[in-house]
Scaffold this active site. Structure first.
Site, short mmCIF file in Angstrom:
data_model
loop_
_atom_site.label_atom_id
_atom_site.label_comp_id
_atom_site.label_asym_id
_atom_site.label_seq_id
_atom_site.Cartn_x
_atom_site.Cartn_y
_atom_site.Cartn_z
CG PHE A 190 2.45 90.33 36.55
CD1 PHE A 190 2.64 90.08 37.91
CD2 PHE A 190 3.13 91.40 35.96
CE1 PHE A 190 3.49 90.89 38.66
CE2 PHE A 190 3.98 92.20 36.71
CZ PHE A 190 4.16 91.95 38.07
CG ASN A 229 8.81 89.19 43.25
OD1 ASN A 229 8.28 89.92 42.39
ND2 ASN A 229 9.01 89.59 44.49
CB ALA A 230 6.97 89.91 37.95
CB CYS A 235 -6.67 95.45 37.19
SG CYS A 235 -5.66 94.53 38.33
CG ASP A 247 1.73 84.15 37.51
OD1 ASP A 247 1.02 84.97 36.90
OD2 ASP A 247 1.50 83.81 38.69
CB SER A 248 4.49 84.72 42.02
OG SER A 248 3.14 85.14 42.02
NE ARG A 294 -8.71 86.63 26.36
CZ ARG A 294 -9.11 86.83 27.62
NH1 ARG A 294 -8.21 87.03 28.56
NH2 ARG A 294 -10.38 86.82 27.94
CG ASP A 323 -2.79 91.63 33.13
OD1 ASP A 323 -3.24 92.62 33.73
OD2 ASP A 323 -3.49 90.65 32.80
N1 SAH Z 1 -2.35 88.22 32.32
C1 SAH Z 1 -3.19 87.24 32.97
C2 SAH Z 1 -3.78 87.75 34.26
C3 SAH Z 1 -2.75 88.21 35.27
S1 SAH Z 1 -3.38 88.36 36.88
C4 SAH Z 1 -4.31 86.82 32.01
O1 SAH Z 1 -4.54 87.53 31.04
O2 SAH Z 1 -4.92 85.79 32.24
C5 SAH Z 1 -1.96 88.68 37.80
C6 SAH Z 1 -1.02 87.51 37.95
O3 SAH Z 1 0.13 87.97 38.64
C7 SAH Z 1 -1.55 86.34 38.75
O4 SAH Z 1 -1.45 85.16 37.99
C8 SAH Z 1 -0.61 86.23 39.97
O5 SAH Z 1 -0.29 84.88 40.30
C9 SAH Z 1 0.63 86.93 39.48
N2 SAH Z 1 1.46 87.60 40.49
C10 SAH Z 1 1.09 88.31 41.56
N3 SAH Z 1 2.17 88.85 42.17
C11 SAH Z 1 3.25 88.48 41.44
C12 SAH Z 1 4.64 88.73 41.53
N4 SAH Z 1 5.14 89.50 42.50
N5 SAH Z 1 5.45 88.18 40.62
C13 SAH Z 1 4.97 87.42 39.62
N6 SAH Z 1 3.65 87.15 39.48
C14 SAH Z 1 2.80 87.68 40.37
#
Ligand code: SAH
Length: 408
Positions: A240, A291-292, A352, A262-263, A220, A312
């Site tokens: 995400f 869905n991203a 991750c 985000d989903s 961050r 992310d």
């Molecule tokens: N960047 C965030 C953490 C992300 S964790 C931070 O710094 O706080 C991953 C995220 O991806 C989660 O919130 C989850 O809900 C989302 N996610 C999982 N699969 C997804 C998809 N197919 N499309 C969009 N979002 C998704």
């Protein structure tokens, strides 16, 4: 003193390893896989402490027994004189917490115990403004639940202890999920933690992990630096986004507009409060539930463009078997993002997945850049903060990596 080898030292219950399989244990890797075991003597129960011996009867370690897991035992100590008892947990937990004390002037959200990496397999302890959130992820940690609870309650300034052992790995250990207040005050619905000048909201009951992505702390700051130096007034796509921590960082660093994807609608619902808490008043709404993978493709079809994209995703590689598919998924979101970036745009891309190491991740980005037809430079490498240490004898402890790239 003077005990005859293999006589008084052969305590029950004990695990005897197959010849050659003691090597990784001597190198202080904390896991004993079921395939490494020659014989189990005595009948250890779930989580019981067992002594581990090599084929010749040489003492190796003391471990917690997990009868249902592929990882049959996790090592507590390599010191024969060290007893595993409440004092053991008090010592190890205090040591781990003290090692983080430098962070206290910067943040109230800290991972105090990082499991294997702090010598405490299966135990996670996070604090959010004095509310501890613990996860007992192995049979051994579960076995010592009461002692661990007493040990963590002795840490300074604890308001309460909340358990979030509602995770898949508990199932593999043959343990039921467990969630709720264990001690002290009930945490508020949304805890406010401070990190530098930022305030972040944490839902320890339903949030991901123990409520927040503490592991992205330093990243961050890194993003704040890049955005304030290069992206003032610019458009950022935060994919995400979860509850929008990177969006808070981006806006407070001068970004003009942030679109969060985000989903999870529940995660996106934190955005308004997250913004107001940090004095941010966005000129227009900036979130999209979906869905991203599809959202990015849709943006490509619409010809949308951004100045920075943050990616992310969740852990896409869950197992060795799923690695090829995960690699493809990482490449997909990265080449699409590269496509969407304006000339000289920035991509902050994370993974991750422990199974995708930094080398492989870099290769994935290279391959993505070829497909996108863009020239890409890595300008900063990102990783895990100091409260997520990686024990050298446990390379599995390294999972988070990221690159800030410039896309020509
Ligand atoms: N960047 C965030 C953490 C992300 S964790 C931070 O710094 O706080 C991953 C995220 O991806 C989660 O919130 C989850 O809900 C989302 N996610 C999982 N699969 C997804 C998809 N197919 N499309 C969009 N979002 C998704």
């Amino acid at each position: 003193m003077g005990a005859i080898e293999g006589e008084t030292r052969l305590t029950d219950p004990r695990i005897i390893l197959k010849p050659g399989r003691e090597k990784s244990i001597r190198q202080r890797h904390p896991w004993i896989f079921s395939g490494a075991i020659q014989e189990i003597v005595g009948s250890p129960g779930m989580g019981d402490t067992v002594d581990v011996f090599d084929r010749q009867g040489g003492w190796l370690a003391r471990a917690g027994y997990s009868p249902y897991s592929q990882i049959s035992a996790r090592i507590w100590t390599w010191r024969e004189s060290e007893t595993v008892d409440e004092e053991f947990f008090v010592r190890a937990i205090c040591r781990a917490a003290e090692n983080r004390s430098a962070l206290k002037t910067y943040t109230t959200g800290i991972r105090l115990v990082n499991a294997e990496n702090d010598g405490l397999p299966g135990l996670i302890v996070d604090t959010y403004d004095g509310y501890l959130v613990i996860q007992l992820l192995s049979a051994g940690a579960e076995h010592w639940r009461k002692e661990i609870l007493r040990a963590v309650s002795q840490l300074p300034n604890v308001k309460g202890v909340f358990e979030r052992s509602d995770v898949e790995v508990r199932h593999k250990e043959g343990l039921p999920p467990a969630l709720g207040v264990l001690l002290g005050q009930e945490p508020p619905q949304r805890i406010v933690m401070a990190e530098g000048d930022w305030k972040f909201l944490v839902d320890v009951r339903q949030g991901h992990k123990t409520g927040f992505y503490l592991d992205q702390r330093e990243n961050r700051s890194a993003l704040a630096r890049w955005i304030s130096q290069n992206l003032r007034g610019k458009e950022i796509l935060n994919v995400f986004s979860y509850t929008g921590a990177f969006a808070v960082v981006a806006y407070t660093s001068g970004a003009g507009y942030v679109l969060n994807v985000d989903s999870s609608e529940a995660a996106l619902s934190f955005l308004p409060e997250h913004y107001s808490l940090n004095g941010i008043r966005p000129a227009q709404d900036g979130f999209l539930a979906g869905n991203a993978f599809e959202v990015l493709r849709g943006f490509r079809d619409q010809g949308r463009a951004f100045d920075m994209i943050i990616l992310d995703p969740p852990k896409l590689a869950q197992s060795q078997r799923g690695l090829t598919k995960a690699t493809r998924a990482y490449k997909d979101i990265n080449w699409l993002s590269m496509r969407l970036l304006r000339p000289n745009g920035y991509l902050a891309s994370f993974s991750c997945s422990g199974l995708v190491d930094e080398d492989l991740f870099q290769k994935i980005l290279f391959s993505a850049s070829l497909d996108a037809g863009r020239d890409v430079q890595i300008i900063e490498r990102l990783g895990q903060p100091m409260d997520h240490p990686v024990r050298l004898s446990f390379p599995e402890g390294k999972y988070l990596k990221g690159f800030i790239c410039r896309i020509a």
